[in-house]
Design an enzyme around this catalytic site. Structure first.
Site, mmCIF file in Angstrom:
data_model
loop_
_atom_site.group_PDB
_atom_site.id
_atom_site.type_symbol
_atom_site.label_atom_id
_atom_site.label_comp_id
_atom_site.label_asym_id
_atom_site.label_seq_id
_atom_site.Cartn_x
_atom_site.Cartn_y
_atom_site.Cartn_z
ATOM 1 N N GLY A 12 0.919 -1.258 0.103
ATOM 2 C CA GLY A 12 -0.172 -0.559 0.103
ATOM 3 C C GLY A 12 1.195 1.298 0.136
ATOM 4 N NE ARG A 298 -14.902 11.079 9.411
ATOM 5 C CZ ARG A 298 -14.216 11.066 8.844
ATOM 6 N NH1 ARG A 298 -13.133 9.845 9.481
ATOM 7 N NH2 ARG A 298 -14.027 11.025 7.881
ATOM 8 C CG HIS A 365 -13.683 4.767 8.422
ATOM 9 N ND1 HIS A 365 -13.367 4.135 6.836
ATOM 10 C CD2 HIS A 365 -12.552 6.466 8.515
ATOM 11 C CE1 HIS A 365 -13.147 5.179 5.866
ATOM 12 N NE2 HIS A 365 -12.955 6.113 6.895
HETATM 13 C C1 LIG Z 1 -13.801 3.756 2.898
HETATM 14 C C2 LIG Z 1 -11.462 4.675 2.777
HETATM 15 C C3 LIG Z 1 -11.992 5.623 2.812
HETATM 16 C C4 LIG Z 1 -10.467 6.002 2.801
HETATM 17 N N1 LIG Z 1 -10.355 7.603 2.633
HETATM 18 C C5 LIG Z 1 -9.192 8.427 2.753
HETATM 19 C C6 LIG Z 1 -9.247 9.456 3.029
HETATM 20 O O1 LIG Z 1 -9.890 10.058 2.296
HETATM 21 N N2 LIG Z 1 -8.304 9.947 3.301
HETATM 22 C C7 LIG Z 1 -6.795 9.439 3.732
HETATM 23 O O2 LIG Z 1 -6.022 9.934 4.296
HETATM 24 N N3 LIG Z 1 -7.206 8.357 3.990
HETATM 25 C C8 LIG Z 1 -8.460 7.677 4.805
HETATM 26 N N4 LIG Z 1 -8.736 6.551 4.516
HETATM 27 C C9 LIG Z 1 -7.641 5.383 5.305
HETATM 28 C C10 LIG Z 1 -6.480 5.147 4.555
HETATM 29 O O3 LIG Z 1 -6.945 4.608 3.191
HETATM 30 C C11 LIG Z 1 -5.319 3.966 4.925
HETATM 31 O O4 LIG Z 1 -4.975 4.175 5.603
HETATM 32 C C12 LIG Z 1 -4.407 3.849 4.727
HETATM 33 O O5 LIG Z 1 -4.910 3.581 3.095
HETATM 34 C C13 LIG Z 1 -3.464 2.919 4.425
HETATM 35 O O6 LIG Z 1 -2.450 2.053 3.803
HETATM 36 P P1 LIG Z 1 -1.124 1.556 4.427
HETATM 37 O O7 LIG Z 1 -0.398 1.224 2.903
HETATM 38 O O8 LIG Z 1 -1.279 1.344 5.380
HETATM 39 O O9 LIG Z 1 -2.477 -0.041 3.778
HETATM 40 P P2 LIG Z 1 -3.400 -1.119 2.440
HETATM 41 O O10 LIG Z 1 -2.957 0.265 1.655
HETATM 42 O O11 LIG Z 1 -3.919 -1.722 3.299
HETATM 43 O O12 LIG Z 1 -1.792 -1.909 1.726
HETATM 44 C C14 LIG Z 1 -1.278 -3.499 2.920
HETATM 45 C C15 LIG Z 1 -0.741 -4.247 2.033
HETATM 46 O O13 LIG Z 1 -0.165 -5.130 3.007
HETATM 47 C C16 LIG Z 1 -0.639 -6.474 2.893
HETATM 48 N N5 LIG Z 1 -0.345 -6.834 2.863
HETATM 49 C C17 LIG Z 1 -0.984 -7.197 4.420
HETATM 50 N N6 LIG Z 1 -1.426 -8.308 5.046
HETATM 51 C C18 LIG Z 1 -0.327 -9.013 4.134
HETATM 52 C C19 LIG Z 1 0.180 -10.132 4.819
HETATM 53 N N7 LIG Z 1 0.460 -11.830 4.987
HETATM 54 N N8 LIG Z 1 1.649 -10.910 3.707
HETATM 55 C C20 LIG Z 1 1.666 -10.368 3.167
HETATM 56 N N9 LIG Z 1 1.115 -8.619 2.664
HETATM 57 C C21 LIG Z 1 0.172 -8.276 3.304
HETATM 58 C C22 LIG Z 1 -1.120 -5.812 1.064
HETATM 59 O O14 LIG Z 1 -1.527 -6.923 0.541
HETATM 60 C C23 LIG Z 1 -1.501 -4.572 0.967
HETATM 61 O O15 LIG Z 1 -0.319 -4.294 -0.061
HETATM 62 C C24 LIG Z 1 -9.870 5.684 4.387
HETATM 63 C C25 LIG Z 1 -10.014 3.854 4.859
HETATM 64 C C26 LIG Z 1 -11.140 3.384 4.094
HETATM 65 C C27 LIG Z 1 -11.716 2.115 4.629
#
Ligand SMILES: Cc1cc2nc3c(=O)[nH]c(=O)nc-3n(C[C@H](O)[C@H](O)[C@H](O)COP(=O)(O)OP(=O)(O)OC[C@H]3O[C@@H](n4cnc5c(N)ncnc54)[C@H](O)[C@@H]3O)c2cc1C
Ligand code: SF4
Ligand code: SF4
Ligand code: FES
Lengths: 627, 251
Positions: A12, A298, A365
């Protein structure tokens, strides 16, 4: 000795940023993800990303962003990282811009900004209605470049199962499973970064999160000794559309632009909503919060909906649903303003929200809590020290965490549009810390193969046991039971008796998850096997959430126990004895509870301890007063 | 009173290369079902119409809101996203098959690597010096240029367009419409333009733009309504210009 390698788990925003910075610094990266990284949950974010650019002549300032973030989080976030986050946000946005992110523009061709929840200034950059998707794609493209150059090797369709620690407790790699062949293999690494995202699926199906946001990976690290912080803080979005599979987010803008929330006064009323006359409708937000009405914050909105449905039994048809009504609004105006949002409702519910009131309910969320990570404070600036190997290091040496799976920046509650920022920023910082860690440590001998072999064997044994199990419990059903339990008892509103009973039920679920029947014995792409493993790790994490919530006897941010609420005395202001008595109680509560909760795994369950919060920039000496 | 039921007819395949077979299932109807939530209900109790208990169906899903691109499959013969296809609008029985043109991994799960390989071939990225902070901002972009580019930047790599394209096949090298549209996107960016020539040469090579037979199938199935054939038309003009430059030197 071979050149250092880093394993990044998760693609991500967090994981891709970390990979990029590590690759750019000359180190090789193995990038693991459950699926093509381009499909990571970050794509779901529509709203935007915060950074003070002040493009609207509002004299917005970085300091105000810091203050909003700290106060929004009810002072529970360590302040030096928050300071660095907000200060570096504009530079981060410009870097994204250079990568080609199609941010929406002003007529002059500059980055446009809009207003988002909880703040007064226009501070949110956005890319149409798909900000998260656009940010993720830009990083995906950059990482692909490094893949072509051979510096990054992607292992998509691989699931991280467990860490491999050496005899000194240093992380030396991990065990992972190929989700097609189900083969388990070890990856050696000089450092590991976990960027595995959120855990909304613990509340299935009442969550806005993707089906892969299980928290299982963070749970696994926790069970191997990593500390997990502030687990009790979980944000519920008040207005999600109903769904069997997932409850999709309905933007706050729907309320902001005039949407009204109501229920029929009699829950048994079976008339179609538009046939129910005004006098027989209960506009409970307008009733209970006359000052804000439908646009109340919220948390408050989520709690009010909870109260009306679960406590007063007034949900539509007696169920978990209330109306969010736009049908009284001007069609053209609304279509122009919120077309993209309404489209989602039309698409997934087959009805037009301008014809029929939408049915909504609060939904899990965002996890403010997560793996505990360190930071090094720079005494000169009061922020994080740049390039310190301590930043974003977990409590296990050699293991880093970033993105939604860590606990930093948001304290007890997160501001809208601050988590795309923190996920990206923390990924960049974690990448830079790993580089500092690798450069700074002396010569390290190659790890012995024994702990790797043992870990692979242990994981294969778990697979064998599950495959031959026949214990009778279906993992998908256990998952649904978990979601219903967590929603009911560890959700929007909490109560110690309920939390105790939740913990008992979680033990039963843990027991059930140890005796599952996969219903299939295929040794190829067996998705039930992977799911069964995740479910049991989700239950462990749910225990951490429930135990932390049980232990925290106060209301703060998203964690709410009505019996312990400290409401502002109505109509009383500073100077008035009633207000001063309130202030004294508030101070006593701060002294007792302004502390980070830390969960550590033991054989008897999570052990909770506390650690002080660094409030060196903005100490909380005044209660919040929005009046 | 008989409960309303829906019928799913699913083409299954145990592993890559093994022989596909069909199974039919019935399940209680719910008005809120989309194809994906119906499959989720099915996996808890996968019993065929003839009463046989079988392995749960494998397929891919993540966002459930048509933005991750994971859940593409052939639904009643048409490439679509399972999560945004409501059961209510479909003629019974609902026939589900893996997305064609991609190797089947298992059941409805396919391997879409070729799509990502194509993005590598066409260098679908902006060549930034590094992801570090620089003083100053990125280039200015007019709202109009923005709105044209934004259309293409929403491609979620679902593969529906490749599935529908007659020129994409197991033995063809054709890059496919999705990657071509990304060339259109990158070439229009003020900095992406610097590497325009390399991208154009990539699509002038074998399996490039000239393989497109202009059948317009792709644009009809793209769930994000990306104007793929418009992009292909524009690239045709860019390639012509590039050919002239290659022949007569820089102008
Ligand atoms: C509907 C929605 C709307 C949102 N809107 C906003 C917004 O407008 N503005 C804002 O700031 N935030 C928003 N958020 C929050 C934000 O999107 C997330 O907090 C953020 O994108 C998380 O990014 P990340 O890189 O931590 O994880 P993610 O993008 O969830 O990526 C996780 C990664 O980990 C990998 N992974 C997980 N477990 C394993 C495993 N066991 N082995 C190998 N790989 C694994 C997955 O394959 C993936 O690639 C929103 C969230 C939601 C649910
Ligand atoms: S227009 Fe070209 S790319 Fe699109 S479907 Fe037809 S042949 Fe394929
Ligand atoms: S162009 Fe459309 S159909 Fe093709 S991969 Fe992208 S989103 Fe899917
Ligand atoms: S599940 Fe993401 S597009 Fe359907």
């Amino acid at each position: 000795m071979s050149a250092p390698r880093v394993v990044v788990v998760g693609g991500g925003l967090g994981g891709l940023w970390a990979s990029l910075r590590i690759a750019e610094s000359g180190f090789a990266v193995d990038l693991l993800s459950l699926f093509e990284v381009k499909r990571s949950h970050s794509v779901c974010a529509q709203g935007g990303i915060n950074a003070v650019l002040d493009v609207k002549g509002e004299h917005d300032s970085v300091w105000q962003h810091i203050v909003d973030t700290i106060k929004g989080g009810a002072y529970l976030a360590n302040q030096p990282p928050v300071k660095s986050l907000c200060e570096d946000a504009p530079g981060l946005i410009h870097t994204f811009e250079r990568m080609g992110v199609p941010f929406s523009r002003t007529p002059e061709g500059l980055l446009d900004q809009r207003l988002f929840g909880g703040v007064r200034n226009r501070r949110t950059c956005f890319a149409g209605a798909s900000t998260g998707q656009q940010l993720l794609y830009a990083l995906d493209q950059q990482v692909r470049r490094w893949e072509v150059a051979g510096r990054v090797v992607k292992h998509e369709w691989w699931e991280f199962l467990s860490l491999v620690l050496d005899q000194d407790g240093v992380c030396r790699g991990l065990a992972a499973m190929d989700l097609r062949s189900l083969a388990v293999r070890a990856f050696t690494a000089d450092a590991v970064v976990l960027a595995t995202g959120g855990l909304g699926q613990i509340y299935t199906p009442k969550t806005t999160c993707s089906t892969n946001a299980t928290g299982a990976a963070a749970s696994r690290a926790y069970q191997q000794g990593a500390r997990f912080a502030n687990a009790e803080f979980f944000q519920f979005h008040p207005t999600a559309m109903l769904g069997e599979d997932k409850t999709r987010l309905m933007s706050e803008a729907a309320r902001g632009e005039g949407g009204r929330v109501w229920v029929p006064r009699t829950p048994s009323d079976t008339r179609p909503p538009r046939r129910i006359p005004e006098t027989e409708r209960f506009y409970f937000l307008e009733d209970w919060y006359p000052a804000y009405g439908n646009t109340v914050a919220r948390d408050e909105a989520a709690r009010a909906i909870w109260r009306v449905t679960r406590e007063l039994g007034l949900g539509v048809g007696g169920g978990d649903r209330v109306y969010l009504d736009l049908t009284h609004l001007d069609r053209d105006f609304f279509s122009a303003r919120l077309g993209a949002i309404l489209e989602i409702y039309r698409k997934f519910h087959g009805v037009d929200p301008l014809d029929e009131p939408m049915e909504i309910f609060p939904s899990a969320h965002y996890a403010m809590g997560g793996l505990w990570v360190d930071f090094e404070k720079d005494p000169q600036t009061g922020g994080m020290r740049r390039d310190s190997p301590r930043n974003h290091a977990t409590s296990i040496p050699g293991l880093y965490a970033c993105g939604e799976c860590d606990y930093a920046y948001h304290g007890a509650n997160r501001l809208g549009a601050n988590s795309l920022l923190s996920a990206s920023y923390s990924g960049r910082v974690a990448g830079e810390s790993v580089v500092a860690y690798l450069r700074g440590r002396g010569r390290v001998g190659a790890p012995t193969t024994a702990p790797f072999d043992a870990e692979v064997e242990r994981q294969e044994a778990i697979n064998r046991r599950l495959m031959t199990g026949g214990g009778g419990h279906n993992p998908y059903q256990i998952h649904r039971r978990l979601g219903a339990l967590m929603t009911a008892k560890v959700g929007v509103v909490r109560d110690n008796r309920e939390l105790d009973s939740a913990l008992d039920e979680l033990h039963e679920l843990a027991e059930a998850s140890a005796h599952v029947d996969l219903g299939e014995s295929s040794t190829w792409a067996n998705q039930t096997l992977a799911h069964a493993r995740q479910v049991s790790d989700m239950i462990r994490l749910a225990e951490v959430i429930a135990t932390s919530a049980r232990a925290r006897d106060e209301c703060r941010g998203a964690h709410y126990k009505p019996e312990l609420a400290l409401p502002l005395p109505a109509g009383k202001f500073p100077g008035d004895p009633e207000f001063e008595a309130y202030r004294a109680r508030w101070k006593a509560n701060e002294a007792a509870w302004l502390k980070t909760s830390i969960a550590e795994h033991t054989a008897e369950g999570p052990r909770i301890t506390y650690e002080p919060v660094d409030t060196s920039l903005l100490p909380p000496d005044e209660p919040r007063d929005y009046r | 009173m008989t409960e309303r039921r829906i019928e799913l007819r699913i083409r299954r395949q145990d592993r890559p290369g093994s022989t596909p077979y069909w199974q039919s299932f019935r399940l209680a109807y719910r008005p809120s079902y989309n194809v994906l939530s119906a499959l989720m209900a099915l996996r808890e109790d996968p019993v065929t119409i003839s009463g046989e208990r079988v392995d749960p169906v494998a397929w891919e899903h993540n966002c459930m809101e048509e933005v991750c691109g994971a859940c593409a499959m052939l639904i009643n013969g048409r490439p679509r996203m399972a999560c945004s296809t409501l059961v209510d609008g479909l003629d019974p029985p609902i026939v589900l098959e893996p997305l064609p043109k991609f190797p089947v991994v298992r059941d409805l799960l396919v391997d879409r690597s070729r799509l990502f390989d194509a993005l590598k071939r066409v260098k679908a990225w902006i060549e930034i010096d590094g992801a570090w902070e620089l003083a100053g901002e990125g280039p200015r972009i007019s709202p109009r240029a923005w709105s044209e580019s934004y259309l293409y930047s929403r491609c979620m790599g679902c593969g529906c367009c490749l599935a529908a394209c007659p020129q994409v096949g197991p033995r063809s090298e054709f890059l496919g419409p999705a990657a071509l549209a990304q060339v259109r996107l990158m070439n229009a960016h003020p900095v992406g333009r610097f590497n325009r020539e390399a991208r154009l040469h990539a699509i002038m090579a074998e399996g490039g733009l000239s393989d497109c037979g202009n059948s317009q199938n792709c644009v009809r199935v793209c769930p994000k309504e990306i104007p793929l054939t418009t992009a292909i038309g524009e690239l045709g003009r860019q390639v012509t210009g590039q050919l002239l430059r290659d022949l007569f030197g820089k102008s």
